[in-house]
Design a protein around this motif. Structure first.
Motif, PDB file in Angstrom:
ATOM      1  N   ASP A  27       0.788  -1.195   0.053  1.00 26.71           N
ATOM      2  CA  ASP A  27       0.066  -0.043   0.029  1.00 26.71           C
ATOM      3  C   ASP A  27       0.889   1.271   0.108  1.00 26.71           C
ATOM      4  OD1 ASP A  27      -2.345  -1.307  -0.028  1.00 26.71           O
ATOM      5  OD2 ASP A  27      -2.382  -1.468   2.189  1.00 26.71           O
ATOM      6  N   ALA A  28       0.061   2.468  -0.269  1.00 21.24           N
ATOM      7  CA  ALA A  28       0.951   3.651  -0.206  1.00 21.24           C
ATOM      8  C   ALA A  28       1.383   3.877   1.058  1.00 21.24           C
ATOM      9  CB  ALA A  28      -0.075   4.667  -0.767  1.00 21.24           C
ATOM     10  N   GLY A  29       2.623   4.455   1.057  1.00 22.83           N
ATOM     11  CA  GLY A  29       3.104   5.043   2.447  1.00 22.83           C
ATOM     12  C   GLY A  29       3.688   3.865   3.066  1.00 22.83           C
ATOM     13  N   ARG A  30       3.837   2.704   2.609  1.00 26.57           N
ATOM     14  CA  ARG A  30       4.531   1.439   3.152  1.00 26.57           C
ATOM     15  C   ARG A  30       5.807   1.130   2.555  1.00 26.57           C
ATOM     16  NH1 ARG A  30       2.483  -1.229   7.365  1.00 26.57           N
ATOM     17  NH2 ARG A  30       3.045  -3.616   6.506  1.00 26.57           N
ATOM     18  N   ALA A  31       6.823   0.485   3.165  1.00 26.87           N
ATOM     19  CA  ALA A  31       7.929   0.262   2.409  1.00 26.87           C
ATOM     20  C   ALA A  31       8.282  -1.264   2.691  1.00 26.87           C
ATOM     21  CB  ALA A  31       9.121   0.944   2.925  1.00 26.87           C
ATOM     22  N   LEU A  32       8.524  -1.884   1.424  1.00 26.85           N
ATOM     23  CA  LEU A  32       8.917  -3.360   1.560  1.00 26.85           C
ATOM     24  C   LEU A  32      10.497  -3.590   1.265  1.00 26.85           C
ATOM     25  CD1 LEU A  32       8.000  -6.478   1.438  1.00 26.85           C
ATOM     26  CD2 LEU A  32       7.687  -5.934  -1.249  1.00 26.85           C
ATOM     27  N   LEU A 152      13.027  10.006  -8.818  1.00 25.91           N
ATOM     28  CA  LEU A 152      12.104  10.900  -7.924  1.00 25.91           C
ATOM     29  C   LEU A 152      11.654  11.844  -9.023  1.00 25.91           C
ATOM     30  CD1 LEU A 152      14.348  11.355  -4.735  1.00 25.91           C
ATOM     31  CD2 LEU A 152      12.290  10.125  -5.144  1.00 25.91           C
ATOM     32  N   ALA A 153      12.405  12.336 -10.137  1.00 21.41           N
ATOM     33  CA  ALA A 153      11.961  13.535 -11.051  1.00 21.41           C
ATOM     34  C   ALA A 153      10.768  12.813 -11.780  1.00 21.41           C
ATOM     35  CB  ALA A 153      13.076  13.726 -11.973  1.00 21.41           C
ATOM     36  N   THR A 154      10.524  11.516 -11.815  1.00 17.88           N
ATOM     37  CA  THR A 154       9.385  11.128 -12.522  1.00 17.88           C
ATOM     38  C   THR A 154       8.255  11.373 -11.821  1.00 17.88           C
ATOM     39  OG1 THR A 154       9.559   8.904 -12.038  1.00 17.88           O
ATOM     40  CG2 THR A 154      10.582   9.252 -13.859  1.00 17.88           C
ATOM     41  N   GLY A 155       8.283  11.705 -10.485  1.00 20.49           N
ATOM     42  CA  GLY A 155       7.153  11.813  -9.580  1.00 20.49           C
ATOM     43  C   GLY A 155       6.225  10.475  -9.377  1.00 20.49           C
ATOM     44  N   PRO A 156       7.199   9.556  -8.917  1.00 19.55           N
ATOM     45  CA  PRO A 156       6.392   8.302  -8.908  1.00 19.55           C
ATOM     46  C   PRO A 156       5.528   7.997  -7.592  1.00 19.55           C
ATOM     47  CG  PRO A 156       8.706   7.984  -7.971  1.00 19.55           C
ATOM     48  CD  PRO A 156       8.595   9.597  -8.316  1.00 19.55           C
ATOM     49  N   SER A 157       4.724   7.082  -7.775  1.00 17.35           N
ATOM     50  CA  SER A 157       3.837   6.578  -6.594  1.00 17.35           C
ATOM     51  C   SER A 157       4.377   5.461  -5.824  1.00 17.35           C
ATOM     52  CB  SER A 157       2.313   6.500  -6.829  1.00 17.35           C
ATOM     53  OG  SER A 157       2.086   5.697  -7.897  1.00 17.35           O
ATOM     54  N   VAL A 158       5.163   4.491  -6.780  1.00 15.96           N
ATOM     55  CA  VAL A 158       5.610   3.348  -6.191  1.00 15.96           C
ATOM     56  C   VAL A 158       7.247   3.574  -6.750  1.00 15.96           C
ATOM     57  CG1 VAL A 158       6.120   0.837  -6.764  1.00 15.96           C
ATOM     58  CG2 VAL A 158       3.749   1.959  -6.644  1.00 15.96           C
ATOM     59  N   ARG A 184       8.750   7.845   1.968  1.00 15.10           N
ATOM     60  CA  ARG A 184       7.574   6.659   2.519  1.00 15.10           C
ATOM     61  C   ARG A 184       6.574   7.592   3.157  1.00 15.10           C
ATOM     62  NH1 ARG A 184       8.769   3.197   7.472  1.00 15.10           N
ATOM     63  NH2 ARG A 184       8.748   5.188   8.198  1.00 15.10           N
ATOM     64  N   GLY A 185       6.989   8.359   4.162  1.00 13.80           N
ATOM     65  CA  GLY A 185       6.031   9.285   4.666  1.00 13.80           C
ATOM     66  C   GLY A 185       5.209  10.412   4.056  1.00 13.80           C
ATOM     67  N   ALA A 186       5.900  10.653   2.703  1.00 14.56           N
ATOM     68  CA  ALA A 186       5.025  11.459   1.660  1.00 14.56           C
ATOM     69  C   ALA A 186       4.053  10.491   0.913  1.00 14.56           C
ATOM     70  CB  ALA A 186       6.161  12.084   0.822  1.00 14.56           C
ATOM     71  N   GLY A 187       3.894   9.298   1.279  1.00  9.06           N
ATOM     72  CA  GLY A 187       3.147   8.538   0.592  1.00  9.06           C
ATOM     73  C   GLY A 187       3.421   7.556  -0.489  1.00  9.06           C
ATOM     74  N   LEU A 188       4.772   7.448  -0.725  1.00  3.53           N
ATOM     75  CA  LEU A 188       5.183   6.561  -1.796  1.00  3.53           C
ATOM     76  C   LEU A 188       5.164   5.344  -0.998  1.00  3.53           C
ATOM     77  CD1 LEU A 188       6.344   9.164  -3.014  1.00  3.53           C
ATOM     78  CD2 LEU A 188       8.024   8.169  -3.963  1.00  3.53           C
ATOM     79  N   ALA A 189       4.958   4.362  -2.190  1.00  5.78           N
ATOM     80  CA  ALA A 189       5.179   2.926  -1.822  1.00  5.78           C
ATOM     81  C   ALA A 189       6.569   2.460  -2.226  1.00  5.78           C
ATOM     82  CB  ALA A 189       4.163   1.940  -2.445  1.00  5.78           C
ATOM     83  N   VAL A 204      11.768  -0.015   6.525  1.00  3.84           N
ATOM     84  CA  VAL A 204      10.838  -1.019   5.809  1.00  3.84           C
ATOM     85  C   VAL A 204       9.816  -1.416   7.089  1.00  3.84           C
ATOM     86  CG1 VAL A 204      12.327  -1.779   4.087  1.00  3.84           C
ATOM     87  CG2 VAL A 204      12.082  -2.946   6.096  1.00  3.84           C
ATOM     88  N   ASP A 205       8.435  -1.650   6.394  1.00  4.64           N
ATOM     89  CA  ASP A 205       7.439  -1.936   7.249  1.00  4.64           C
ATOM     90  C   ASP A 205       7.398  -3.626   7.265  1.00  4.64           C
ATOM     91  OD1 ASP A 205       6.018   0.540   7.981  1.00  4.64           O
ATOM     92  OD2 ASP A 205       6.190   0.715   5.938  1.00  4.64           O
ATOM     93  N   GLU A 206       7.975  -4.209   6.095  1.00  6.05           N
ATOM     94  CA  GLU A 206       8.081  -5.529   5.941  1.00  6.05           C
ATOM     95  C   GLU A 206       9.050  -5.800   5.231  1.00  6.05           C
ATOM     96  OE1 GLU A 206       4.558  -6.591   3.141  1.00  6.05           O
ATOM     97  OE2 GLU A 206       3.683  -4.496   3.889  1.00  6.05           O
ATOM     98  N   LEU A 207       9.336  -7.207   5.225  1.00  6.54           N
ATOM     99  CA  LEU A 207      10.745  -7.685   4.722  1.00  6.54           C
ATOM    100  C   LEU A 207      10.020  -9.000   3.799  1.00  6.54           C
ATOM    101  CD1 LEU A 207      13.564  -6.792   4.728  1.00  6.54           C
ATOM    102  CD2 LEU A 207      13.940  -8.540   6.341  1.00  6.54           C
TER     103      LEU A 207
END
Lengths: 245, 327
Positions: A27-32, A152-158, A184-189, A204-207
């Motif tokens: 999900d958005a705002g999460r890091a794997l 980052l310059a592409t403005g990714p959501s993931v 991640r805090g800004a809402g990127l996955a 990361v939130d999960e591994l």
């Protein structure tokens, strides 16, 4: 809310199965974090998600939209940004122009908006001072930073990160960790492949642990690191070093 | 937030652009100043500038190393015959239409050529050019294998005809360089440069690689077709073996590589050098070819980025500034 869903991805290189029924959801705002021994299929997984490789079976879904048949450039424009493990700068362009290509193509921005996005990406990755240097003249570590700046310059959501922390000093790593936490805090996955496990677990939130193309463990970082299967594939060495380091 | 200021051209660039514009105006006066023998010869130079500029766009920016651009040169030349001799259109007005016809031919051929990559693409484009030649040589009204003459300009006074041809050639050359310059300055142009440096990374950054390459291929086909139309006007005859000769590709590669690939100035420098060598030495027979080869080898060894790229191109000075400088 952006959600990336990977379902049953499968890919073979000749007789070798490099992705074997890989499924997860982010999900958005999460890091794997993705770990696993060399040749486990980590970069292949990233390539399957970014579109650089096509799977033989399985799907990649972004925000409910099946993107499996979409090309890499299309996926980028839809919000999947990536870095390459071996940096691939546009050598004859300047550092700023490298980011500008990404802002214009992947981000769909023009003129001032593109300039601003590219400049912000350089600020974020500490490359601002090299903005007008030819990218081909950057040393390896800065090329890795440029990979991140371009993504980052592409403005990714993931955001897909492939070993961008290797070779950094402890203070540099600290900056990178804070950057990724900020993203991640800004809402990127974020999906981050990294051998430096102690850096990963901070972010990361999960591994997810891969071995020979299969997911052998996935979940809360400490549980994954503690699992018997994970310790076995690492022969109990590399990983503990990582945790201790 | 830091102010973001981006500049495109320094003082040197503005001076360079103005100088280039002035030079074009000066050249436009040539028919009033020199004999028609000289202007007739200068048309060759303009044709070289066009085909080198177009090949550089293709290979230097699009990464498409083609050995088959003579397909479009020949198509442009033959289109003038078809439009003027058979279609009744004024031969000079037929030039833009002939260029357009060559560009249209590039559409279907691009779908065939783009199935191949790298060296295979190069050979494939050559094969396509041979096919275009063979097909053209089957067409009865176009003179089959022995070619045709541009009979519709015989009514013009020779001096006037040469002057018109000269102005058209100058306009096509200046137009080609300007068009490529303006294209490379745009967002698409920047993306083309990125594609040339690393196509996979460009794709990962969201660049529509295939579309950009096709655009470049169509533009190069159109421009090279315009050059072919000029060749037809200047020589007044077309023959399949000459206008579709692979030698044109050798010329293009020589000029672009020697001048400086991937720069706008380089192909112009290469065209000037090639034109100079041809004028000075072509009467010498084989010696001319040996010297041409030696120049090519020497430049590749001593100045691998070409005469322009290895000298002025290494500084920030540029006649046609395309970069972005972040202040």
């Amino acid at each position: 809310m952006t959600t990336l869903v990977v379902d049953g991805l499968r890919r073979r290189f000749g007789p070798l199965l490099v992705a074997d029924d890989i499924s997860f959801r982010l999900d958005a705002g999460r890091a794997l974090g993705v770990v696993g021994p060399n040749g486990a299929g980590k970069s292949t997984l990233l390539n399957l998600i970014s579109g650089a490789l096509r799977p033989e079976a399985g799907t990649v879904t972004l925000d409910g939209r099946d993107v499996t048949a979409r090309s890499a450039d299309e996926r980028c424009r839809l919000g999947i940004g990536r870095t390459h493990q071996v940096p691939r700068p546009f050598t004859d362009l300047t550092v700023f122009e490298n980011a500008l290509v990404a802002a214009g193509a992947g981000g769909g921005l023009r003129r001032t908006a593109a300039y601003r996005a590219a400049s912000a990406a350089l600020d974020r990755t500490g490359l601002r001072k090299y903005a007008n240097e030819r990218a081909g003249r950057l040393p390896l570590l800065d090329r890795k930073r440029l990979e991140l700046a371009r993504a980052l310059a592409t403005g990714p959501s993931v955001l897909l990160l492939d070993e961008i922390g290797g070779g950094l000093t402890e203070p540099e790593l600290r900056i990178l960790i804070d950057t990724v936490i900020g993203l991640r805090g800004a809402g990127l996955a974020v999906i981050w492949i990294e051998h430096i496990v102690h850096a990963l677990v901070e972010v990361v939130d999960e591994l997810l642990c891969l071995a020979t193309g299969r997911v052998i463990a996935h979940g809360e970082p400490s549980a994954v690191l503690g699992s018997r299967e994970v310790r076995e594939v690492y022969l109990g060495e590399e990983l503990e070093e990582g945790i201790a380091g | 937030m830091t102010a973001v200021v981006v500049t495109r051209a320094g003082t040197a660039g503005r001076v360079g652009l103005s100088a280039a514009g002035l030079l074009a105006l000066l050249l436009a006066a040539a028919p009033y100043l020199v004999t028609s023998d000289i202007t007739h010869t200068l048309v060759d130079l303009f044709v070289f500038v066009v085909i080198a500029t177009m090949w550089n766009l293709l290979a230097g920016y699009g990464g498409l190393v083609s050995v088959g651009q003579q397909a479009y040169l020949g198509a442009g030349a033959y289109a003038v015959i078809a439009l003027s001799v058979h279609g009744g259109i004024n031969a000079f007005l037929a030039v833009p239409l002939a260029a357009l016809a060559a560009g249209l031919l590039a559409v279907p051929l691009s779908f065939l050529a783009f199935r191949l990559h790298g060296g295979y693409f190069a050979i494939g484009t050559w094969v396509l050019a041979e096919v275009v030649k063979l097909v053209t040589a089957q067409i009865g009204p176009l003179g089959k294998g022995s070619g045709a003459s541009l009979t519709t300009v015989s009514g013009y006074d020779p001096d006037i005809r040469v002057a018109y041809t000269y102005w058209l050639a100058l306009a096509v050359a200046a137009g080609s360089v300007t068009a490529v310059y303006l294209l490379i300055r745009t967002r698409t142009g920047l993306q083309l440069t990125a594609i040339r440096d690393d196509g996979i990374a460009a794709e990962a950054a969201g660049v529509r690689v295939r579309r950009a390459k096709r655009l470049v291929y169509l533009i190069a086909g159109t421009g090279t077709g315009a050059a072919g139309a000029i060749v037809c006007l200047n020589t007044l005859t077309v023959q399949p073996e000459s206008v579709f000769s692979v030698q044109w590709s050798a010329y293009m590669i020589f000029m672009v590589v020697v001048g400086g690939i991937g720069t706008i100035e380089g192909p112009i420098v290469g065209a000037l050098l090639f034109f100079g060598l041809q004028q000075a030495l072509s009467a010498q027979g084989p010696v001319y070819l040996i010297i041409l080869g030696a120049v090519g080898v020497a430049v590749v060894l001593l100045a691998p980025r070409g005469l322009w790229g290895s000298t002025v191109g290494r500084t920030s000075i540029s006649v046609f500034p395309v970069g972005h400088t972040l202040r």
